[in-house]
Design an enzyme around this catalytic site. Structure first.
Site, short mmCIF file in Angstrom:
data_model
loop_
_atom_site.label_atom_id
_atom_site.label_comp_id
_atom_site.label_asym_id
_atom_site.label_seq_id
_atom_site.Cartn_x
_atom_site.Cartn_y
_atom_site.Cartn_z
N SER A 68 52.63 24.89 17.28
CA SER A 68 51.54 25.69 16.69
C SER A 68 52.18 26.73 15.78
O SER A 68 53.37 27.04 15.93
CB SER A 68 50.80 26.42 17.82
OG SER A 68 49.91 27.38 17.31
N TYR A 94 50.11 31.95 25.45
CA TYR A 94 50.03 30.76 24.59
C TYR A 94 51.22 30.74 23.63
O TYR A 94 51.90 29.72 23.47
CB TYR A 94 48.70 30.76 23.82
CG TYR A 94 48.50 29.53 22.96
CD1 TYR A 94 48.25 28.29 23.54
CD2 TYR A 94 48.55 29.60 21.57
CE1 TYR A 94 48.06 27.15 22.76
CE2 TYR A 94 48.37 28.46 20.78
CZ TYR A 94 48.12 27.24 21.38
OH TYR A 94 47.94 26.12 20.61
N1 LIG Z 1 43.09 23.24 17.45
C1 LIG Z 1 43.97 24.09 16.94
O1 LIG Z 1 43.62 24.90 16.09
C2 LIG Z 1 45.41 24.04 17.35
C3 LIG Z 1 46.33 24.78 16.61
C4 LIG Z 1 47.67 24.72 16.95
C5 LIG Z 1 48.09 23.92 18.00
N2 LIG Z 1 47.17 23.21 18.71
C6 LIG Z 1 47.68 22.37 19.80
O2 LIG Z 1 47.15 21.07 19.63
C7 LIG Z 1 47.15 20.40 20.89
C8 LIG Z 1 45.80 19.75 21.11
O3 LIG Z 1 44.82 20.77 21.30
P1 LIG Z 1 43.37 20.74 20.65
O4 LIG Z 1 43.25 21.95 19.82
O5 LIG Z 1 43.10 19.43 20.08
O6 LIG Z 1 42.48 21.04 21.96
P2 LIG Z 1 41.51 20.16 22.83
O7 LIG Z 1 40.44 19.55 22.00
O8 LIG Z 1 41.11 21.05 23.97
O9 LIG Z 1 42.46 19.00 23.37
C9 LIG Z 1 43.39 19.23 24.39
C10 LIG Z 1 43.74 17.92 25.05
O10 LIG Z 1 44.74 18.17 26.05
C11 LIG Z 1 44.32 17.54 27.26
N3 LIG Z 1 44.88 18.14 28.45
C12 LIG Z 1 44.71 19.39 28.96
N4 LIG Z 1 45.39 19.51 30.11
C13 LIG Z 1 46.00 18.32 30.34
C14 LIG Z 1 46.84 17.81 31.35
N5 LIG Z 1 47.19 18.54 32.41
N6 LIG Z 1 47.29 16.54 31.24
C15 LIG Z 1 46.92 15.77 30.19
N7 LIG Z 1 46.11 16.17 29.23
C16 LIG Z 1 45.66 17.44 29.29
C17 LIG Z 1 42.79 17.63 27.23
O11 LIG Z 1 42.25 16.70 28.13
P3 LIG Z 1 40.88 16.96 28.95
O12 LIG Z 1 39.78 16.59 28.00
O13 LIG Z 1 40.99 16.04 30.12
O14 LIG Z 1 40.87 18.40 29.33
C18 LIG Z 1 42.54 17.28 25.76
O15 LIG Z 1 42.63 15.89 25.58
C19 LIG Z 1 47.53 21.45 21.93
O16 LIG Z 1 48.91 21.33 22.23
C20 LIG Z 1 47.27 22.75 21.20
O17 LIG Z 1 48.03 23.82 21.71
C21 LIG Z 1 45.84 23.26 18.42
#
Ligand SMILES: NC(=O)c1ccc[n+]([C@@H]2O[C@H](COP(=O)([O-])OP(=O)(O)OC[C@H]3O[C@@H](n4cnc5c(N)ncnc54)[C@H](OP(=O)(O)O)[C@@H]3O)[C@@H](O)[C@H]2O)c1
Length: 320
Positions: free
Chosen positions: A161, A174
């Protein structure tokens, strides 16, 4: 004549089944396979949709049956029950991938969670929760799948991130977890070089996903509130500014494009910062330069401006 036509038909079908990966069992090794953790929503789902639609085979990790069924219904996708905190599921996933016989070319450590909490108030259990998924998760998954990735001289991409560089009030836990992913990537990259495995970190800015919705749900179900916090006002302002609904942010296709480059381009980069606007690029690049200036400021061998520019030019030349 009828018999001849019939043979021709069978032959054509057989040839087609060899030509098109999605069609056939025989052709499994021609279709590069990628494992994506946390594929149920947001960035992981987008990566799964994009890569599978381009003909790659995606093992899509998810936890809930409804998500597994939804992912399994997609072409070129096989869902795998995979909680990154559970070794039994991780080991079973490795066995499944091995049995499928496609090998594994790409690993995308995407699963992640967020919490918002001031560092002097956050409960240890909440820190454990986020570090378990965001730090130990990629560690466990990478360790488990490394033999398959090494065998295919493949690629590893970890979703870090811009919080791997930035750190602000309430984002401490985070940011700590994502700073860890920056270090993880650099060390892993050096260790995997001798196996011709390339390792990248992807640093997204703000994109649409369920990350804040899940954070708020967890706060509600664990009865986490800020009514007694020293930061009550600031926190309420932050939560109302952020909100669970991230639909005002861009779709994460750009993030998925960066993952595709990290996995499949001829010249993969160690880092892909992907931000939706110049402001987020500016925050991040300024912060990394600020840290450089702060580090240099009081050290015994302090570099002057000219020497710093010389170093910058050297680093720029290295990356060309
Ligand atoms: N969106 C942003 O702006 C942003 C920016 C920078 C970095 N990121 C990073 O991008 C990645 C994806 O996040 P996202 O933003 O797409 O959020 P999201 O829509 O909440 O997706 C998160 C995913 O991680 C899964 N997860 C959570 N705990 C888990 C576990 N114990 N084992 C396996 N899967 C698990 C969730 O599954 P469930 O549905 O089962 O909970 C979901 O599929 C993360 O690493 C986040 O830190 C996101």
């Amino acid at each position: 004549m009828k018999l001849f036509m019939c043979h021709m038909y069978v032959f054509i079908l057989f040839s087609m089944s060899i030509t098109f990966g999605g069609f056939a069992q025989e052709n499994k090794t021609d279709q590069k396979a990628v494992l994506v953790t946390g594929a149920s929503s947001g960035i992981g789902l987008k990566i799964t949709e994009e890569l599978s639609s381009k003909g790659y085979f995606v093992y899509a990790g998810a936890r809930k049956q409804a998500d597994l069924d939804r992912l399994n219904a997609m072409d070129n996708v096989q869902s795998i029950k995979l909680d990154v905190n559970k070794w039994d599921e991780i080991n079973a996933a490795v066995e499944t991938v091995k049995k499928e016989g496609r090998g594994l070319y790409g690993l995308v450590n995407n699963a992640g969670v967020a919490i918002l909490n001031p560092l002097i108030e956050v409960e240890e259990a909440d820190l454990e929760f986020i570090f378990n998924v965001n730090i130990y998760g990629p560690y466990r998954i990478t360790k488990a799948f490394a033999p398959l990735i090494i065998e295919s001289k493949g690629r590893i991409a970890t979703i870090s991130s811009i919080s791997g560089i930035l750190s602000h009030s309430f984002f401490g836990p985070y940011s700590m977890s994502k700073h860890a992913m920056e270090a993880f990537t650099d060390a892993l990259s050096a260790e995997m070089k001798k196996f011709d495995v390339h390792v990248s970190a992807i640093e997204p800015g703000n994109y649409n996903s369920k990350i804040i919705e899940s954070l708020i749900k967890r706060m509600e179900s664990n009865d986490i509130s800020f009514k007694n916090s020293l930061y009550k006002e600031e926190f309420e302002k932050l939560i109302s500014a952020y909100g669970a609904d991230r639909s005002r942010f861009k779709d994460p296709k750009e993030v998925s494009d960066a993952v595709e480059k990290a996995l499949f381009s001829d010249n993969p980069k160690p880092r892909y910062m992907v931000v939706p606007n110049e402001m987020e690029a500016n925050w991040t690049i300024t912060q990394i330069l600020r840290e450089m200036v702060q580090l240099n400021e009081n050290q015994s061998y302090k570099y002057d401006r000219e020497a710093l520019i010389e170093i910058l030019d050297k680093v720029l030349a290295e990356t060309e």
